[in-house]
Write a protein that holds these residues in place. Structure first.
Motif, PDB file in Angstrom:
ATOM      1  N   UNK A   1      38.857  51.158  41.625  1.00 47.95           N
ATOM      2  CA  UNK A   1      38.520  50.259  40.511  1.00 47.95           C
ATOM      3  C   UNK A   1      37.282  49.452  40.873  1.00 47.95           C
ATOM      4  N   UNK A   2      37.247  49.031  42.116  1.00 46.44           N
ATOM      5  CA  UNK A   2      36.153  48.200  42.590  1.00 46.44           C
ATOM      6  C   UNK A   2      34.863  49.023  42.684  1.00 46.44           C
ATOM      7  N   UNK A   3      35.007  50.235  43.231  1.00 45.23           N
ATOM      8  CA  UNK A   3      33.819  51.047  43.466  1.00 45.23           C
ATOM      9  C   UNK A   3      33.390  51.826  42.231  1.00 45.23           C
TER      10      UNK A   3
ATOM     11  N   UNK B   1      35.230  54.427  41.063  1.00 52.23           N
ATOM     12  CA  UNK B   1      35.850  55.751  41.083  1.00 52.23           C
ATOM     13  C   UNK B   1      37.017  55.823  40.103  1.00 52.23           C
ATOM     14  N   UNK B   2      37.660  54.681  39.840  1.00 53.06           N
ATOM     15  CA  UNK B   2      38.720  54.616  38.855  1.00 53.06           C
ATOM     16  C   UNK B   2      38.180  53.845  37.653  1.00 53.06           C
ATOM     17  N   UNK B   3      38.156  54.494  36.512  1.00 56.55           N
ATOM     18  CA  UNK B   3      37.603  53.821  35.336  1.00 56.55           C
ATOM     19  C   UNK B   3      38.673  53.304  34.411  1.00 56.55           C
ATOM     20  N   UNK B   4      39.835  53.957  34.455  1.00 56.31           N
ATOM     21  CA  UNK B   4      40.906  53.532  33.556  1.00 56.31           C
ATOM     22  C   UNK B   4      42.194  53.423  34.361  1.00 56.31           C
ATOM     23  N   UNK B   5      42.784  52.245  34.326  1.00 59.08           N
ATOM     24  CA  UNK B   5      43.999  52.004  35.118  1.00 59.08           C
ATOM     25  C   UNK B   5      45.130  51.648  34.177  1.00 59.08           C
TER      26      UNK B   5
ATOM     27  N   UNK C   1      43.347  41.547  42.124  1.00 57.50           N
ATOM     28  CA  UNK C   1      42.313  40.510  42.192  1.00 57.50           C
ATOM     29  C   UNK C   1      40.909  41.055  42.056  1.00 57.50           C
ATOM     30  N   UNK C   2      40.707  42.287  42.489  1.00 49.39           N
ATOM     31  CA  UNK C   2      39.334  42.804  42.474  1.00 49.39           C
ATOM     32  C   UNK C   2      39.330  44.218  41.904  1.00 49.39           C
ATOM     33  N   UNK C   3      39.490  44.299  40.598  1.00 55.10           N
ATOM     34  CA  UNK C   3      39.572  45.610  39.972  1.00 55.10           C
ATOM     35  C   UNK C   3      38.274  45.961  39.248  1.00 55.10           C
ATOM     36  N   UNK C   4      37.213  45.268  39.560  1.00 58.82           N
ATOM     37  CA  UNK C   4      35.888  45.615  39.070  1.00 58.82           C
ATOM     38  C   UNK C   4      35.821  45.778  37.561  1.00 58.82           C
ATOM     39  N   UNK C   5      35.128  46.837  37.145  1.00 64.51           N
ATOM     40  CA  UNK C   5      34.936  47.022  35.710  1.00 64.51           C
ATOM     41  C   UNK C   5      35.908  48.004  35.092  1.00 64.51           C
ATOM     42  N   UNK C   6      36.982  48.344  35.822  1.00 64.05           N
ATOM     43  CA  UNK C   6      37.923  49.324  35.282  1.00 64.05           C
ATOM     44  C   UNK C   6      38.564  48.788  34.009  1.00 64.05           C
TER      45      UNK C   6
END
Lengths: 689, 225
Positions: free
Chosen positions: A510-512, A514-518, A529-534
């Motif tokens: 999520x952070x990097x 590699x995961x776009x949809x969670x 806490x740090x799931x980026x732009x997912x």
């Protein structure tokens, strides 16, 4: 085998049977208050008097073993009169406050007074008055009503293993008390409410809420830990008012832990009762169709290898099955039900189950705890261990930081180094395990959720094999789970498929990017806490950590609001039943996934729960065995290699606040505040020196 | 309504420790019982603690005893509250325990109680302001033959009446307790007017005469036995 005659019926009973038990076997009910089959015999209420031929006085049947040739009369004039006398004496000091007593309608004294009570009192003296006690936030007291049966004292001494309650003074001045005012330091304390045959001990959160005959009773199963305690949910209208234990000898006997009993007031707080979409940083209420369309669009637009799902701790099996079918149908392989990162292997059932079974603990004679504090993680498993300890000839050792169990345990060390020494055979305690007839070990999530968890699993497996824990007639290898959903998820294979990632990698992804949809299925305990732009979809019932991070919220049903199955730590499939409807727009979880599949144009092939279950059972035959144990075959699991010598940590810090429901519960908040996480950690204050 | 509320809580000391001497005594008591059964020593230990603490038993002392015997504190509370001989509140230097059970009452225990109340200006259960006396009413002290009885700390004062009780209290106040026992000077439990029976020399039982005749004396017999 002694032969006895009960009210003219001849009966043969086992030696040592008490008269009361013999009468029960003959189908004759004897009134009683102090007698309880799971507690030691006290013989102090005298309600169970019967007439025994050639005995000069009526006999307290609960405390008298049968003798060969006893002729017992339970309905004779003498027996009846004796009980009338006892009832009159019990009522001397008992207030006539049934109309304002919470026990009314389910009170042993009230019921038996109907049969044996006198229609007027002959006692002219003053009734005694006893000061009420403060037993903490769960148990309310009204000590004037107490008839001194001492069931509460015996329960805490024997079953809970917390000797804090006693009877001070004597005669008319006798009082049931902790003497120094303080809350009962047990995670099983509220069982004394069930045990109390009168209204002296009642439930504090449920005080003056309802009468028993107003309640709709639903038999279900508890999901706030992985024990799978059988419960009865009492609801009125659309609200769950209380939870009571239901008898299941193999699981919880007739007890229930305090969290499972009292966290239900969290079901009306912080609920997600309609779908939300995050717009401009704020969550906005929307219609179902809008939310589902948005999720479907995003899912279609995202490459399947960038879609991931994590199932939370309360998730039911049907939901996980539907989610798995839906997401794998899209081609997504990054699914995980182990949101704590436990390095469990779903390939071998024996490697993640409590193989000995909870009832099987009673057949063990030595037990090793590895990175687990069963008192906090599974209070009723701990109660079973204590029960085994009280039977005698049971040695317990533990690897992990200091523990306060309710029975003595030899502490072998803090962490991995002690386990390594045991596996290598260099630890003196290994001898005890090797020489035991039925040794068992319990492996906790505290040991498995570390990066070297697979090696811990392998080490435990090697130890089990080396100590003769794995035999045809005995399997002493046990994994103790803390989440009700975990075993179900592993059974269903809700784990990363080929090329998929696990929880840690998903979150890192999520952070990097590699995961776009969670897709979070009620997952609140993983680090969001740090799931980026997912793009995060949260399907669940409480506005907890997962919902706070979500971009779309799909409101689901809590465990009391759906027909669903859970698999406990033993691998026992148990059905939960709907007691109330989900609030507002919220829906049962599998139907949300079914609707989403429609929006995606990949409709799941079931329109009803029976159809879903049939399909689930076809794919996973184990789910056809309801409330039964299917023994797991032994096989390879875990990894070889030495374990990191670092100390283990226990997975449950705050027993009262482990999941979204208990975190929303005001009662649990009070307990957590009072006990600092758990009664075993309660600071001794004031007069405790 | 009758309440057994024992009144406002008393100030409790923070700490209690046995003196080295009493700790030795405590260990001697504990040693009487097999290992794992040391809880049996709870009564003598509580008594030791009470004596050391000036006649009453604070919570801290119960905790010390509980820790020493490795038993849960509540089990010690139960014992300490069950027995009336353990005082859970401070008492005066002289603990006056008047027996008012039937034989003592028939023999005038009311007068003893009245004398105490008059002299000390306290009611039953009370302690004098100077902390010298506490007056309590107790059930049978097991000395009915010399009724009425007033137990002062560990000693029995017997055959009392009003004036004799007042004299006793005066002596106690002055710190010079008179010898305990009968206030009218009777020996043991002998009748007040001297012997009324068994006045003659006792005659030996017939079998003894037979034994003597056969040459076997009582001593020889007991030696043989």
């Amino acid at each position: 085998m002694p032969k006895v005659t009960i009210d003219g019926t001849e009966l043969e009973v086992a030696p040592g049977t008490t008269i009361l038990q013999a009468c029960q076997q003959a189908g004759v009910e004897i009134p009683h208050f102090c007698y309880h089959e799971r507690l030691q015999i006290a013989g102090n209420c005298r309600m169970c008097l019967v007439e025994v031929e050639r005995s000069p006085k009526p006999v307290a049947s609960c405390a008298m073993p049968v003798a060969d040739g006893n002729v017992i009369l339970t309905q004779s004039e003498k027996a009846r009169k004796a009980r009338h006398g006892v009832m009159e004496m019990l009522l001397l000091n008992h207030p006539l406050d049934c109309p304002i007593c919470d026990q009314g309608g389910e009170c042993d004294l009230q019921d038996q007074a109907m049969a044996y009570g006198f229609d007027r009192g002959r006692f002219d003296e003053g009734k005694r008055a006893v000061r009420d006690k403060d037993f903490g936030p769960l148990v309310a007291t009204s000590m004037n009503r107490c008839i001194h049966c001492t069931r509460c004292i015996r329960f805490l001494n024997e079953i809970a293993g917390v000797e804090e309650l006693g009877a001070t003074g004597r005669g008319e001045a006798m009082e049931i008390t902790t003497y120094v005012e303080r809350a009962l330091g047990s995670e099983l304390s509220a069982n004394i409410v069930d045990l109390c045959p009168v209204g002296a001990l009642t439930s504090k959160p449920y005080a003056f809420v309802a009468r028993p005959w107003e309640l709709r009773k639903t038999e279900s199963v508890d999901v706030l830990d992985a024990v799978g305690s059988n419960i009865r949910i009492d609801a009125r209208g659309d609200q769950v008012l209380r939870v009571l234990p239901r008898l299941n000898e193999d699981v919880n006997e007739e007890w229930l832990s305090d969290k499972s009993r009292f966290a239900v007031d969290g079901l009306v707080h912080r609920r997600l009762d309609r779908p939300y979409i995050r717009r401009g940083g704020r969550l906005v209420e929307v219609e179902w169709s809008e939310a589902l369309d948005l999720v479907a669009d995003r899912m279609k637009a995202t490459p399947p290898e960038r879609i991931a799902a994590i199932a939370g701790d309360l998730c039911d099996a049907e939901t996980m099955f539907a989610a798995k079918e839906l997401l794998q149908g899209l081609g997504a392989q990054s699914l995980d039900c182990r949101q704590d990162g436990a390095r469990l292997d779903s390939a071998c059932r024996a490697g993640y189950l409590f193989n000995t079974t909870i009832a099987g603990i009673e057949r063990a004679d030595a037990c090793l705890l590895i990175g687990t504090n069963p008192r906090r993680e599974a209070a009723l498993v701990n109660a079973r261990l204590r029960k085994r300890y009280l039977m005698g000839g049971f040695r317990v050792a533990a690897i992990g930081p200091e523990l306060n169990l309710t029975y003595p345990a030899e502490m072998l060390g803090d962490g991995g180094d002690a386990l390594n020494a045991l596996v290598e055979g260099n630890h003196p305690c290994g001898e005890i395990l090797r020489n035991a007839k039925a040794p068992m070990l319990i492996l906790g999530q505290g040991a498995l959720r570390r990066p070297d968890g697979d090696r811990v699993l392998g080490a435990a497996r090697a130890l089990a094999e080396a100590c003769g824990m794995i035999r045809d007639d005995w399997n002493g290898f046990n994994v103790l789970h803390v989440a009700a959903a975990r075993v179900g998820g592993l059974e269903l294979g809700f784990v990363p498929g080929p090329g998929g990632s696990g929880t840690a990698a998903i979150l890192a992804g999520c952070k990097s990017g590699a995961t776009e949809l969670l897709y979070l299925l009620g997952a609140d305990e993983c680090d969001l806490g740090n799931t980026g732009g997912a793009f995060v979809i949260y399907q669940g019932h409480h506005g907890d950590r997962g919902a706070a991070r979500a971009d779309v919220i799909l409101p689901g049903a809590a465990y009391t609001e759906k027909d669903a199955s859970w698999v406990n730590t033993e691998g026992r499939v148990q059905p939960g039943r709907r007691a109330t409807f989900p609030p507002g727009e919220a829906r049962e979880d599998w139907t949300i996934l079914r609707a989403l599949s429609g929006a995606l144009g990949r409709t799941l092939p079931y329109d009803s729960l029976p159809e879903l279950r049939a399909r689930m059972r076809a794919a996973h035959p184990g789910f056809a065995h309801i409330d039964a144990i299917v023994p797991a075959a032994w096989g390879p699991f875990g990894a070889a290699g030495p374990v990191d010598p670092a100390p283990f940590t226990y997975p449950v810090d705050d027993y009262y606040r482990t999941d979204p429901i208990s975190r929303a519960s005001p009662t649990m908040a009070k307990c957590s505040q009072l006990f600092g996480g758990h009664p075993d950690a309660a600071p001794r204050t004031g007069t405790h020196g | 309504m009758m309440s057994h509320d024992s009144g406002p809580p008393v100030a409790q000391p923070e700490h209690f420790e046995f003196t080295p001497e009493n700790l030795g005594r405590a260990k001697a008591h504990i040693a009487k019982y097999p290992p794992g059964r040391q809880q049996s020593a709870v009564l003598p230990l509580l008594d030791l603690a009470q004596r050391q603490w000036g006649g009453w038993l604070p919570l801290a002392a119960m905790h010390t005893v509980a820790d020493l015997l490795e038993m849960p504190r509540i089990r010690v509370y139960e014992v300490a509250t069950f027995y009336t001989m353990f005082n859970l509140k401070p008492v005066g230097r002289w603990l006056l325990q008047v027996c008012t059970t039937t034989p003592c009452w028939l023999r005038g225990s009311d007068e003893v109680v009245a004398a105490c109340q008059r002299k000390l200006a306290i009611d039953i259960g009370g302690t004098t302001l100077n902390g010298l006396f506490t007056l309590v009413e107790v059930e049978c002290l097991g000395a009915c033959v010399n009724a009425p009885i007033l137990q002062v700390n560990d000693d029995y004062y017997e055959d009392l009446d009003g004036p004799k009780t007042e004299a006793l209290l005066d002596a106690l106040r002055a710190g010079t307790p008179p010898p305990f026992g009968s206030a009218i000077g009777r020996q043991g439990s002998m009748a007040t007017g001297g012997k009324t029976t068994l006045l003659e020399e006792p005659t030996p039982p017939p079998w003894q005469a037979a034994l003597t005749a056969s040459g076997e004396t009582e001593e020889e017999k007991s030696d043989a036995g």
